[in-house]
Design a protein around this motif. Structure first.
Motif, short mmCIF file in Angstrom:
data_model
loop_
_atom_site.label_atom_id
_atom_site.label_comp_id
_atom_site.label_asym_id
_atom_site.label_seq_id
_atom_site.Cartn_x
_atom_site.Cartn_y
_atom_site.Cartn_z
N ALA A 195 -7.09 0.64 -4.30
CA ALA A 195 -6.42 0.14 -2.96
C ALA A 195 -7.08 1.02 -1.71
O ALA A 195 -6.93 0.92 -0.65
N ASN A 207 -5.65 -13.73 1.35
CA ASN A 207 -5.26 -14.76 0.00
C ASN A 207 -4.09 -14.97 -0.09
O ASN A 207 -3.42 -16.20 -0.70
N GLU A 208 -3.00 -13.97 0.05
CA GLU A 208 -1.65 -14.15 -0.08
C GLU A 208 -1.19 -15.13 0.88
O GLU A 208 -0.54 -16.18 0.74
N GLU A 218 -9.60 -19.90 0.09
CA GLU A 218 -9.81 -18.62 -0.15
C GLU A 218 -10.86 -17.80 0.24
O GLU A 218 -11.88 -18.12 0.54
N GLN A 223 -9.02 -9.03 1.82
CA GLN A 223 -9.17 -10.21 0.86
C GLN A 223 -7.45 -10.42 0.40
O GLN A 223 -7.07 -11.67 0.35
N THR A 224 -6.93 -9.28 -0.04
CA THR A 224 -5.62 -9.46 -0.68
C THR A 224 -4.58 -10.07 0.24
O THR A 224 -3.93 -11.11 0.06
N TYR A 276 0.87 -1.13 -0.05
CA TYR A 276 -0.12 -0.12 -0.14
C TYR A 276 0.82 1.15 0.16
O TYR A 276 0.58 2.37 -0.78
N GLU A 289 -10.66 -4.63 1.05
CA GLU A 289 -9.91 -5.03 -0.28
C GLU A 289 -8.63 -5.54 0.42
O GLU A 289 -8.06 -6.55 -0.13
N ALA A 290 -8.15 -4.81 1.17
CA ALA A 290 -6.84 -5.31 2.08
C ALA A 290 -7.04 -6.65 2.62
O ALA A 290 -6.28 -7.57 2.27
#
Ligand code: ARG
Length: 561
Positions: free
Chosen positions: A69, A95-96, A470, A91-92, A4, A88-89
């Protein structure tokens, strides 16, 4: 939140194109007040260039900035504040973690490069000291962290198994030794012999000559001297290995000082050829006057070699053998002068790679504010200390969870983890106060607390009976955001811990995750809520990252405790 930060920097670069991304990154800060968002860019230094008030610059720029973002980017006085889009963060980031699992936080800037570590390095026939414990756990953690950054590593335990003291020990054994006692309690017995030698030599200095004579014999390969030395070495290493087993540390090489006995002539000759040796009171030294350092002693009057001679020989050997990019010596700060001298001498010999030799020093372990010492007569052996703390951990577990199946194994992991974490949670240069009570607490910043948090998260997954691979979507409440942003910081923390040779940054990183997770868990329902999948992903990510952080520190993470 590196990703970010970079995205924010890129955005800013579109309006402030005369600043490079690098320069912008340097300026971005974390706002002190939560209401000011997640990232802030101060505009003061732009006032000159744009000939405008920073407030105005911030305002005009903020209007032109937008990125998915970020939920919003707005001006606040002379600052531009960015608010991360939490959903959004969520999820990102999760998932990573779920995809990369224990590889989360890895880097590849070390690929193809080798770091040689000199760590632990206790002296045979002597108790394994607290200083050697620090060298072992700090060195092992930094080596783990560098592997995570892509480096190949070589861990060398440079055993202290050579030097005049072994002549003295042989002399003492010949006079007062008892084979059965050495077999029964090797370190204690040998150390007592050595101490006795020193006491008696005060009354009768001729003893010292006997000691020197035996070392000469040892250096020239005399069979009897050799055999006794080998025996002392074997029993010592056996005792050290018990400690390494408990600590879960292993080495690629145990080549100690003795290994260089036949490699020192070559060093002395090379120093001679390069015109670096000077005689001083019959001894041979390399003068380091122009560096304002005392001379480095290479050979004593009687021809015996020294600690420094062996470190020169070992540095040359390691460069030849491993062709290292960096060589790190994790050794107490009281040896700083020694390593400065070694580097200088190597430079004088024409070896520029000496610049890549680095002494990584650390502070002392104190008890009651004083240096822990092997007081006369009463020798505290580290192995006994470790066993004692494991027993305490077992008692603790019996009270808290009497039905736990593999109690002994877990007690070992908790006890040893407590000792290691207690050492690594502080910056290495700080002195550490040794305290069982502090180590074993289940609250506060301790190893057991982190292990317990990890186990607690696992118990949630067990109750759920499933995991999610996920997530689609995310949460944005303050509680979950605290956990997600702590997790997101982990990769950067790994990198910085490597750069600063500072495992405490890993400790702080996972402590933050554990703390925010425990807070979250205390206030949120997880299993019987609408967002159970999203929350299970968070819980699992917590288990993965805490476990990986502990692994880097050399600590195991039981699933149940
Ligand atoms: N054995 C030494 C001691 O206990 C430490 C050795 C450190 N490593 C080295 N290459 N000098 O003081």
């Amino acid at each position: 939140m590196k990703v970010y930060k970079e995205r924010f920097a890129q955005q800013l670069h579109t309006v402030f194109s005369d600043l490079s991304i690098e320069e912008i990154l340097q300026l971005i800060e974390k706002p002190k007040i939560e209401a000011h968002g997640d990232l802030a860019f101060p505009c003061f230094q732009l006032a000159k260039t744009y000939r405008k008030a920073p407030q105005l610059i911030a305002q005009e720029a903020a209007e032109r900035l937008a990125d998915a973002a970020f939920e919003k980017i707005e001006a606040n006085g002379p600052y531009i504040n960015a608010f991360i889009n939490r959903k959004e963060a969520y999820q990102t980031v999760l998932n990573e973690v779920l995809e990369k699992r224990e590889a989360f936080g890895a880097h590849d800037f070390g690929k193809g490069k080798t770091i040689v570590y000199d760590l632990s390095s206790p002296n045979i026939a002597k108790p394994f000291s607290m200083g050697h414990l620090r060298s072992t756990v700090i060195g092992n953690a930094i080596a783990n962290i560098s592997e995570k950054c892509g480096y190949d590593t070589v861990r060398i335990n440079y055993i202290g198994d050579w030097g005049t003291q072994f002549g003295k020990l042989i002399a003492a054994y010949k006079k007062w030794g008892d084979e059965a006692a050495v077999r029964k309690e090797p370190i204690r017995t040998l150390f007592k012999l050595y101490t006795r030698f020193h006491e008696e030599a005060e009354k009768d200095p001729a003893l010292n000559d006997e000691g020197r004579l035996w070392f000469k014999k040892l250096e020239s390969g005399d069979a009897e001297a050799r055999e006794l030395w080998q025996w002392f070495r074997d029993v010592s290493i056996e005792a050290f290995n018990e400690i390494y087993d408990l600590l879960n540390v292993s080495f690629d090489s145990m080549n100690g000082e003795a290994f260089y006995n036949d490699k020192m002539d070559a060093v002395v000759r090379e120093l001679e050829e390069k015109g670096l040796l000077t005689e001083s009171d019959g001894a041979l030294v390399v003068r380091l006057d122009e560096d304002d350092l005392p001379p480095c002693l290479i050979k004593k009057k009687d021809g015996a070699t020294l600690y420094a001679t062996r470190d020169l020989a070992s540095a040359l050997y390691r460069k030849r053998t491993y062709d290292f990019d960096e060589a790190l010596y994790v050794v107490g700060h009281e040896q700083s002068l020694h390593f400065t001298q070694i580097k200088k001498v190597l430079k004088k010999m024409g070896y520029d790679w000496a610049d890549h030799i680095e002494h990584v020093p650390f502070g002392m372990i104190l008890q009651g504010g004083k240096k822990m010492s092997t007081r006369k007569g009463k020798v505290v052996l580290l192995e006994e200390v470790l066993r004692e703390i494991i027993a305490l951990a077992e008692k603790n577990i019996l009270e808290k969870n009497p039905s736990l199946p593999n109690k002994e194994e877990v007690a070992k992991q908790v006890g040893v983890g407590a000792v290691i974490y207690h050492d690594l949670k502080h910056y290495r240069m700080n002195d550490v106060e040794f305290s069982f009570d502090d180590m074993l607490r289940f609250e506060g910043n301790t190893g057991p607390y982190l292990q317990y948090t990890h186990a607690r998260a696992h118990s949630i997954l067990r109750k759920a009976g499933r995991t999610v691979s996920e997530v689609n979507g995310g949460l944005e409440d303050d509680g979950s955001w605290a956990v997600v942003s702590a997790i997101a910081a982990f990769p950067d923390d790994v990198k910085n811990a490597f750069i600063d040779r500072d495992p405490s940054q890993i400790a702080k990183s996972i402590f933050r995750i554990a703390q925010s997770f425990n807070q979250y868990y205390a206030h949120e329902r997880i299993l019987d809520s609408d967002d159970v999948d999203l929350k299970l992903a968070l819980v699992e990510a917590v288990t993965i990252v805490i476990k990986e952080g502990l692994r880097l520190l050399g600590i195991e993470a039981p699933k149940e405790m």
